[in-house]
Design an enzyme around this catalytic site. Structure first.
Site, PDB file in Angstrom:
ATOM      1  CG  LEU A  92      -1.922   1.140   1.347  1.00 53.17           C
ATOM      2  CD1 LEU A  92      -3.183   0.658   2.070  1.00 53.17           C
ATOM      3  CD2 LEU A  92      -1.388   2.351   2.078  1.00 53.17           C
ATOM      4  N   GLY A 102      -4.391  12.165   4.544  1.00 53.43           N
ATOM      5  CA  GLY A 102      -5.529  11.281   4.809  1.00 53.43           C
ATOM      6  C   GLY A 102      -5.781  10.232   3.745  1.00 53.43           C
ATOM      7  N   GLY A 104      -3.763   7.740   2.671  1.00 51.59           N
ATOM      8  CA  GLY A 104      -3.305   6.394   3.035  1.00 51.59           C
ATOM      9  C   GLY A 104      -4.335   5.697   3.920  1.00 51.59           C
ATOM     10  CG  ASP A 130       4.504  -9.052   4.683  1.00 50.84           C
ATOM     11  OD1 ASP A 130       4.627  -9.481   5.845  1.00 50.84           O
ATOM     12  OD2 ASP A 130       4.279  -9.787   3.700  1.00 50.84           O
ATOM     13  CD  GLN A 135       8.809   6.936   9.611  1.00 51.35           C
ATOM     14  OE1 GLN A 135       8.628   6.993   8.393  1.00 51.35           O
ATOM     15  NE2 GLN A 135       9.205   7.964  10.324  1.00 51.35           N
ATOM     16  CE1 TYR A 140      -1.023  -1.020   6.125  1.00 49.49           C
ATOM     17  CE2 TYR A 140       1.330  -1.291   6.501  1.00 49.49           C
ATOM     18  CZ  TYR A 140       0.263  -1.112   5.643  1.00 49.49           C
ATOM     19  OH  TYR A 140       0.480  -1.017   4.290  1.00 49.49           O
ATOM     20  CG  PHE A 143      -5.898   2.155  10.186  1.00 49.91           C
ATOM     21  CD1 PHE A 143      -7.049   2.847   9.792  1.00 49.91           C
ATOM     22  CD2 PHE A 143      -4.670   2.782  10.028  1.00 49.91           C
ATOM     23  CE1 PHE A 143      -6.954   4.111   9.233  1.00 49.91           C
ATOM     24  CE2 PHE A 143      -4.571   4.061   9.470  1.00 49.91           C
ATOM     25  CZ  PHE A 143      -5.722   4.719   9.073  1.00 49.91           C
TER      26      PHE A 143
HETATM   27  C1  LIG Z   1       2.576   4.894   4.996  1.00 51.89           C
HETATM   28  C2  LIG Z   1       1.678   5.676   4.007  1.00 51.89           C
HETATM   29  C3  LIG Z   1       0.886   4.681   3.164  1.00 51.89           C
HETATM   30  C4  LIG Z   1       0.709   6.547   4.829  1.00 51.89           C
HETATM   31  O1  LIG Z   1      -0.130   7.265   3.924  1.00 51.89           O
HETATM   32  P1  LIG Z   1      -0.543   8.786   4.232  1.00 51.89           P
HETATM   33  O2  LIG Z   1      -1.511   9.225   3.197  1.00 51.89           O
HETATM   34  O3  LIG Z   1       0.689   9.581   4.368  1.00 51.89           O
HETATM   35  O4  LIG Z   1      -1.253   8.622   5.665  1.00 51.89           O
HETATM   36  P2  LIG Z   1      -2.540   9.417   6.202  1.00 51.89           P
HETATM   37  O5  LIG Z   1      -2.359  10.862   5.975  1.00 51.89           O
HETATM   38  O6  LIG Z   1      -3.756   8.796   5.668  1.00 51.89           O
HETATM   39  O7  LIG Z   1      -2.452   9.080   7.751  1.00 51.89           O
HETATM   40  C5  LIG Z   1      -3.337   8.180   8.397  1.00 51.89           C
HETATM   41  C6  LIG Z   1      -2.934   8.055   9.841  1.00 51.89           C
HETATM   42  O8  LIG Z   1      -1.695   7.362   9.928  1.00 51.89           O
HETATM   43  C7  LIG Z   1      -0.733   8.221  10.530  1.00 51.89           C
HETATM   44  N1  LIG Z   1       0.508   8.022   9.823  1.00 51.89           N
HETATM   45  C8  LIG Z   1       0.744   8.334   8.520  1.00 51.89           C
HETATM   46  N2  LIG Z   1       2.014   8.004   8.218  1.00 51.89           N
HETATM   47  C9  LIG Z   1       2.551   7.488   9.352  1.00 51.89           C
HETATM   48  C10 LIG Z   1       3.820   6.980   9.681  1.00 51.89           C
HETATM   49  N3  LIG Z   1       4.790   6.946   8.765  1.00 51.89           N
HETATM   50  N4  LIG Z   1       4.037   6.557  10.947  1.00 51.89           N
HETATM   51  C11 LIG Z   1       3.057   6.601  11.861  1.00 51.89           C
HETATM   52  N5  LIG Z   1       1.815   7.075  11.627  1.00 51.89           N
HETATM   53  C12 LIG Z   1       1.582   7.502  10.385  1.00 51.89           C
HETATM   54  C13 LIG Z   1      -1.239   9.624  10.394  1.00 51.89           C
HETATM   55  O9  LIG Z   1      -0.751  10.469  11.418  1.00 51.89           O
HETATM   56  C14 LIG Z   1      -2.719   9.420  10.498  1.00 51.89           C
HETATM   57  O10 LIG Z   1      -3.116   9.286  11.852  1.00 51.89           O
HETATM   58  P3  LIG Z   1      -4.240  10.279  12.457  1.00 51.89           P
HETATM   59  O11 LIG Z   1      -5.479  10.019  11.626  1.00 51.89           O
HETATM   60  O12 LIG Z   1      -4.352   9.815  13.859  1.00 51.89           O
HETATM   61  O13 LIG Z   1      -3.672  11.629  12.260  1.00 51.89           O
HETATM   62  C15 LIG Z   1       2.521   6.617   3.088  1.00 51.89           C
HETATM   63  O14 LIG Z   1       3.258   7.490   3.887  1.00 51.89           O
HETATM   64  C16 LIG Z   1       3.442   5.890   2.133  1.00 51.89           C
HETATM   65  O15 LIG Z   1       3.042   5.516   1.037  1.00 51.89           O
HETATM   66  N6  LIG Z   1       4.726   5.699   2.531  1.00 51.89           N
HETATM   67  C17 LIG Z   1       5.702   5.065   1.671  1.00 51.89           C
HETATM   68  C18 LIG Z   1       5.402   3.593   1.430  1.00 51.89           C
HETATM   69  C19 LIG Z   1       5.058   2.816   2.676  1.00 51.89           C
HETATM   70  O16 LIG Z   1       5.709   2.953   3.724  1.00 51.89           O
HETATM   71  N7  LIG Z   1       4.023   1.954   2.581  1.00 51.89           N
HETATM   72  C20 LIG Z   1       3.524   1.209   3.736  1.00 51.89           C
HETATM   73  C21 LIG Z   1       3.671  -0.215   3.759  1.00 51.89           C
HETATM   74  S1  LIG Z   1       4.731  -1.156   2.829  1.00 51.89           S
END
Ligand SMILES: CC(C)(COP(=O)(O)OP(=O)(O)OC[C@H]1O[C@@H](n2cnc3c(N)ncnc32)[C@H](O)[C@@H]1OP(=O)(O)O)[C@@H](O)C(=O)NCCC(=O)NCCS
Length: 173
Positions: A92, A102, A104, A130, A135, A140, A143
């Site tokens: 993801l 928001g 993600g 996975d 971070q 995850y 949620f």
């Molecule tokens: C991780 C990822 C999917 C999050 O997406 P995003 O659009 O930035 O996240 P959102 O803005 O929807 O945040 C949702 C919630 O998660 C939290 N959050 C977002 N990124 C976070 C992180 N890196 N660590 C901890 N919490 C995080 C936010 O604070 C938010 O919490 P809240 O609603 O209490 O404020 C995105 O940063 C990403 O694509 N990262 C690179 C790839 C990656 O790490 N993928 C994940 C799994 S392999």
């Protein structure tokens, strides 16, 4: 408002950059091949046609998988058979330009809703994911995913939590 669609050849995968080259490369080079072979399904979050046609804001992939009950925290493993039918959220990611807005969280809820619909048709004990680093694992856990005791980067969302997340009111992207 952004929309979620199954990945197709019309989506622009080349400009996508989530900050992880492995995930960018998967979307660019592997996702469609895996889709064609039935290995995983990829869904993309795209801007509405009128804004930037086919620009990918984010994506996730789903596959069937098998879990082992003894890998779960003991409180979740109780009364489950050793081999568990489950779904894997393999990847993801959100494009850097759109992170922390928001998307993600909304895309994760969309994935969970799709898994809840699958659970109405075939038996699954929950959803594994996975996380690529600490971070991502923290993201995850917010949620309701629970880390496995032997590997904090593999997390599990039990069916009961999954169904309750799926029934929360829809957020707009
Ligand atoms: C991780 C990822 C999917 C999050 O997406 P995003 O659009 O930035 O996240 P959102 O803005 O929807 O945040 C949702 C919630 O998660 C939290 N959050 C977002 N990124 C976070 C992180 N890196 N660590 C901890 N919490 C995080 C936010 O604070 C938010 O919490 P809240 O609603 O209490 O404020 C995105 O940063 C990403 O694509 N990262 C690179 C790839 C990656 O790490 N993928 C994940 C799994 S392999």
């Amino acid at each position: 408002m952004a929309e979620v669609h199954p990945l197709s050849r019309n989506h622009d995968r080349d400009t996508f950059d989530c900050g992880s080259e492995a995930l960018n490369l998967f979307l660019r080079a592997t996702a469609r091949q895996h889709q064609d072979r039935g290995i995983s399904r990829t869904f993309v979050l795209v801007e509405p046609e009128s804004a930037a046609p086919n620009r990918v804001i984010g994506f996730f992939t789903l596959s069937a998988c098998e879990g082992i009950a003894s890998d779960l925290p003991p409180s979740l493993a109780r009364r489950l058979p050793r081999h568990l039918p489950a779904v894997l959220l393999g990847r993801l990611a959100i494009d850097r330009q759109f992170q922390r807005r928001g998307y993600g969280g909304a895309l994760l809820v969309e994935a969970i809703r799709r898994v809840a619909a699958i659970a109405a048709q075939i038996g699954i004990a929950g959803l594994f994911v996975d996380a690529k680093d600490d971070q991502a694992a923290a993201f995850y856990r917010k949620f309701g995913f629970v880390p496995l005791p032997s590997n904090a980067h593999r997390l599990f969302l039990p069916l009961s939590t999954l169904l309750s997340v799926a029934s929360t009111p829809t957020k707009t992207y």
